[in-house]
Design a protein around this motif. Structure first.
Motif: not given
Length: 539
Positions: A315-337
């Motif tokens: 998740y990010g926007t033009t205003e953040t330029c990059g990603w401020v949210l991500g599923q970075w802490d575990r492999a194969f996360p369940s869909p939905g977030t």
């Protein structure tokens, strides 16, 4: 203004080296959109791709008093006003070499005179809620954006990682991964056109992918279609492998450890079925892939994961330029977030009293170009108001639940405001109310409530009248805004069903839920039904 290509990157870096600011213009922009962006940014020079781009600029150049030069990557520019210098990119490079030879210290002087907090890029928003706004990012915010990418992909700083770029570099995500990240990481980018993607995938075999959801869907459709053409024994092997993959996926969703015997069967399925299938697509080297710019269908994410590609959301926007949210802490996360905040104390998220996601961090933009009022509207002190309504659970996982304003984000990542289209639709005496549909879909459609006047027409005449009006409207709209289909609602909107507020304002989510069957008719359900049948997420 050009498609993604090596020359685009070299030009952007040359502009930065001169102490100027590169501004990207999407190559399919209409002349009016080009005029608005070039005029608003006060650009003094334009670098364009081909003859069609030159013609587009030539048609509006007289209306751009700040424009002093047009440089073309390909053929020599023509048709421009006399006061505008016309050059080819080859000519510009030759002039640059001669200038460098005559002034050997100039580059170092420019570099020494630079500042990390100078503007380094101007990205324009889609204009979904009004005129496009120029989002200012500095060298510092771009660097933090790249570092955020490296947090998600630690191997980027140590190991060569091939990627493909086929989207316009005027948007934040492609520019970040295709222009800026390779400066600070081991990323190697190959450019191609979208019609060359299949061939390029097989040739490059990228190790990294960050795509809008629709492209993950399209590649999955290609794979499933190809699967049907394989010999019967392989199809049987695929069916058996999918039974194993579904068991593994179910264990992951429950948070259980995968039993050793099941893992061994799954590893065998990967080697004998899924990797060969992915190799035919050119994605057999991809272990972790990412998606952003729109809502990901759970079945698509689940099926790629079953095939061994750890597909995650960002998740990010033009205003953040990059990603401020991500599923970075575990492999194969369940869909939905869309994941959690970055693991850096300088990055933080919270919600407002209305449930709007607020973020802060060192990669936040430095304001809108020449628009302090708009900047003030989206900032709450250090916090940027994203406009997205979210739920954050106890573990910090963020789930998108809606938008503070009515905005549609297509599965291709295009952000669209439906209201202007709906207003134009309702200018026709046949249309009482219209609700444009397309969030998470790959094109726009519309639900229509006819007027009393329309009710006096027979069905064929009404459909013909509405189709003629939509055709006329589409002729004036850019391609992503065009309406591909429509349905007439069988009943009026109801406050009792939650479709209208007490003031008569439409509640879009409730309308889409009430008339979901009509909405589904306007899209090809077959593709997503096949994804769901393969993934079988139910239960």
């Amino acid at each position: 203004m050009a498609s993604g290509r090596t020359e685009w990157v070299m030009t952007a870096l040359g502009i930065l080296s001169a102490g100027a600011i590169p501004v990207g213009v999407y190559p399919t922009s209409s002349p009016a959109e080009v005029r608005q962006l070039v005029g608003h940014s006060e650009a003094i020079a334009m670098v364009v791709g081909d003859v069609a781009d030159v013609a587009k600029v030539a048609a509006i150049a007289s209306e751009l008093p700040a424009l002093r030069a047009v440089i073309s990557f390909d053929d020599a520019p023509s048709g421009l006003p006399e006061m505008v210098v016309s050059r080819t990119w080859v000519d510009l490079r030759e002039t640059g070499r001669a200038h460098d030879a005559a002034n050997p210290a100039l580059f170092d002087q420019r570099l020494a005179g630079g500042d990390i907090d100078q503007p380094a890029a101007l990205f324009y928003t889609s204009g979904s809620t009004g005129a496009p706004k120029g989002v200012v990012h500095t060298h510092r915010t771009l660097q933090y954006s790249v570092l955020g990418s490296a947090v998600l992909n630690p191997e980027l700083t140590t190991t060569r990682r091939d990627s493909l770029s086929f989207l316009g570099l005027s948007h934040v995500a492609p520019a970040l991964s295709g222009v800026y990240a390779p400066i600070m990481t081991r990323s190697v980018v190959t450019f191609c056109r979208i019609d060359q993607l299949s061939e390029a995938l097989r040739g490059v075999r990228p190790a990294g992918i960050v795509w809008p959801p629709r492209l993950h869907e399209k590649l999955l459709s290609v794979a499933l279609a190809a699967l049907k053409q394989t010999p019967a024994p392989f199809q049987k092997s695929y069916e058996n492998a999918m039974e194993v993959a579904r068991e593994v996926a179910a264990a992951r969703r429950r948070g259980d450890a995968v039993p050793a015997e099941l893992q061994a069967r799954y590893d065998q399925a990967q080697q004998q079925v899924f990797l060969p299938l992915r190799a035919k697509l050119g994605v057999d080297r991809v272990n972790v892939a990412w998606t952003s710019s729109g809502a990901m269908t759970p079945e698509v994410q689940a099926l790629w994961q079953m095939w061994g590609v750890d597909l995650r959301e960002l998740y990010g926007t033009t205003e953040t330029c990059g990603w401020v949210l991500g599923q970075w802490d575990r492999a194969f996360p369940s869909p939905g977030t869309v994941g959690k905040a970055m693991p850096d104390p300088r990055f933080a998220i919270k919600t407002s009293s209305e449930g709007e996601l607020l973020v802060k961090g060192p990669l936040l933009f430095r304001g809108y170009w020449n628009n302090p009022e708009a900047t003030a509207d989206v900032m709450d002190g250090e916090w940027y108001r994203t406009g997205d309504l979210v739920e954050i659970d106890a573990s910090g996982e963020v789930k998108l639940i809606g938008r503070a304003k009515d905005i549609i984000v297509t599965s291709g990542g295009k952000t669209i405001s439906p209201q202007p289209i709906e207003v134009r639709l309702k200018a026709n005496p046949l249309i009482e109310e219209a609700v444009v549909v397309g969030d998470g879909r790959n094109y726009l459609t519309v639900l229509i409530w006819p007027t009393e006047t329309a009710g006096r027409l027979d069905s064929d005449a009404l459909h013909q009248g509405l189709q003629a009006w939509i055709d006329k409207l589409n002729a004036d709209l850019a391609r992503p805004l065009q309406l591909k289909d429509f349905r007439i609602a069988p009943r009026a909107l109801s406050p009792g069903a939650g479709e209208l507020t007490s003031k008569g304002t439409i509640r879009r989510p409730a309308v889409l839920k009430s008339f979901s069957a009509l909405v589904d008719e306007m899209y090809s359900a077959a593709e997503h039904n096949e994804f769901a049948d393969q993934a079988r997420l139910q239960g």
